[in-house]
Design a protein around this motif. Structure first.
Motif, PDB file in Angstrom:
ATOM      1  N   PRO A 131      -2.256  -6.347   0.689  1.00  0.00           N
ATOM      2  CA  PRO A 131      -1.042  -6.405   0.995  1.00  0.00           C
ATOM      3  C   PRO A 131      -0.150  -5.318  -0.190  1.00  0.00           C
ATOM      4  O   PRO A 131      -0.920  -5.354  -1.112  1.00  0.00           O
ATOM      5  N   VAL A 132       0.860  -5.048   0.259  1.00  0.00           N
ATOM      6  CA  VAL A 132       1.569  -4.099  -0.408  1.00  0.00           C
ATOM      7  C   VAL A 132       2.302  -4.537  -1.703  1.00  0.00           C
ATOM      8  O   VAL A 132       2.551  -3.710  -2.757  1.00  0.00           O
ATOM      9  N   CYS A 133       2.334  -5.856  -1.964  1.00  0.00           N
ATOM     10  CA  CYS A 133       2.760  -6.410  -3.173  1.00  0.00           C
ATOM     11  C   CYS A 133       1.854  -7.261  -4.145  1.00  0.00           C
ATOM     12  O   CYS A 133       1.156  -8.112  -3.194  1.00  0.00           O
ATOM     13  N   ASP A 134       1.659  -7.001  -5.075  1.00  0.00           N
ATOM     14  CA  ASP A 134       0.905  -7.749  -5.980  1.00  0.00           C
ATOM     15  C   ASP A 134       1.569  -8.618  -6.993  1.00  0.00           C
ATOM     16  O   ASP A 134       2.118  -8.000  -7.910  1.00  0.00           O
ATOM     17  N   HIS A 135       1.648  -9.953  -6.980  1.00  0.00           N
ATOM     18  CA  HIS A 135       2.673 -10.521  -7.778  1.00  0.00           C
ATOM     19  C   HIS A 135       1.789 -11.621  -8.816  1.00  0.00           C
ATOM     20  O   HIS A 135       0.823 -12.288  -8.468  1.00  0.00           O
ATOM     21  N   TYR A 136       2.245 -11.363 -10.102  1.00  0.00           N
ATOM     22  CA  TYR A 136       1.659 -11.859 -11.204  1.00  0.00           C
ATOM     23  C   TYR A 136       2.237 -12.997 -11.696  1.00  0.00           C
ATOM     24  O   TYR A 136       3.780 -13.063 -11.962  1.00  0.00           O
ATOM     25  N   ALA A 137       1.526 -14.177 -11.787  1.00  0.00           N
ATOM     26  CA  ALA A 137       2.057 -15.421 -12.726  1.00  0.00           C
ATOM     27  C   ALA A 137       1.136 -15.878 -13.468  1.00  0.00           C
ATOM     28  O   ALA A 137      -0.123 -15.876 -13.141  1.00  0.00           O
TER      29      ALA A 137
END
Length: 257
Positions: A6-12
């Motif tokens: 996926p083109v977006c890697d979301h960090y939390a």
């Protein structure tokens, strides 16, 4: 080698935000029929001092939970030089190794340390009977790692390399101004721009995914959009980090074919 990520890697890294991110991933994925973005649950920046092991247990629980509907949840462990690295890896692999999309290894110092980190992950797999090879991502944040980035990218177990802007600037001991960490400034300073280009070139040569760093002005969608466009259309990045849910749609739209 060229896995379609996926083109977006979301960090939390904080529990409420991790749960919210997983719920959003599930919701957006249901509408699209697939995972629109990855979620990386963060042990390095998310774990409280003294509570690192409990945080690793929580992350393992979330990876195995029902909200991980698409199998696209990874985790960032502590750096290989950090005393918590071994426990992070052992805990995550033993409890969630079958479902981890990847493990992100930050602050790799050089080729040798990257190899040792991958070996530690594979040894944990063998120790706990995890048959699948867990993809490994690495974060290039140091001058020594940048010097060997082509050799690092060529390691067969790596799936993606990311650029760590903040620590890279910090390693220059004040020689790079703070303005080079802004949404616009990080595309203008020659040393930062050179690092980004080297990482992207190394990834494409090795057929792995180059992942662009964060934009901290998360409320400024125009600045984020410009940064994403430059990363995707000028520097050759095919993936980008998000640190706020509002950044996800902008990144997904900009990086879409």
């Amino acid at each position: 080698r060229a896995a379609a990520l996926p083109v977006c890697d979301h960090y939390a890294g904080v529990e409420p935000r991790m749960r919210k991110s997983l719920a959003l991933q599930r919701e957006m994925g249901t509408a699209a029929g697939h995972a629109v973005f990855d979620v990386t649950l963060d042990l390095e920046d998310g774990a409280p001092v003294g509570g690192e092991h409990d945080h690793a247990l929580l992350v393992s629980e979330l990876v195995n939970g029902a909200d991980n509907a698409w199998g696209r949840v990874g985790a960032r462990v502590h750096a290989p030089s950090h005393p918590r690295f071994a426990d992070d890896v052992d805990t995550l692999v033993s409890r969630a190794g079958q479902r981890l999309a990847y493990l992100m290894v930050p602050k790799v110092a050089d080729l040798a340390e990257t190899q040792r980190a991958i070996q530690a992950i594979d040894e944990a797999r063998a120790r706990h009977g995890i048959s699948r090879a867990i993809p490994v991502h690495a974060l290039i944040e140091t001058l020594s790692a940048l010097r060997e980035v082509h050799d690092i990218a060529a390691l067969p177990r790596l799936e993606s390399l990311s650029f760590g802007l903040m620590d890279f600037v910090s390693e220059h001991r004040g020689a790079i101004p703070a303005s080079a960490m802004s949404a616009a400034g990080q595309f203008k300073h020659p040393l930062v721009l050179r690092a980004k280009l080297e990482i992207a070139a190394a990834c494409h040569a090795a057929r792995i995914t180059p992942s662009h760093c964060v934009v901290t002005e998360f409320k400024d969608h125009r600045a984020l959009g410009k940064a994403a466009e430059a990363a995707a259309h000028e520097l050759g990045y095919t993936r980008m980090w998000s640190i706020h849910p509002d950044q996800i749609p902008v990144i997904v739209e900009t990086f879409a074919p």
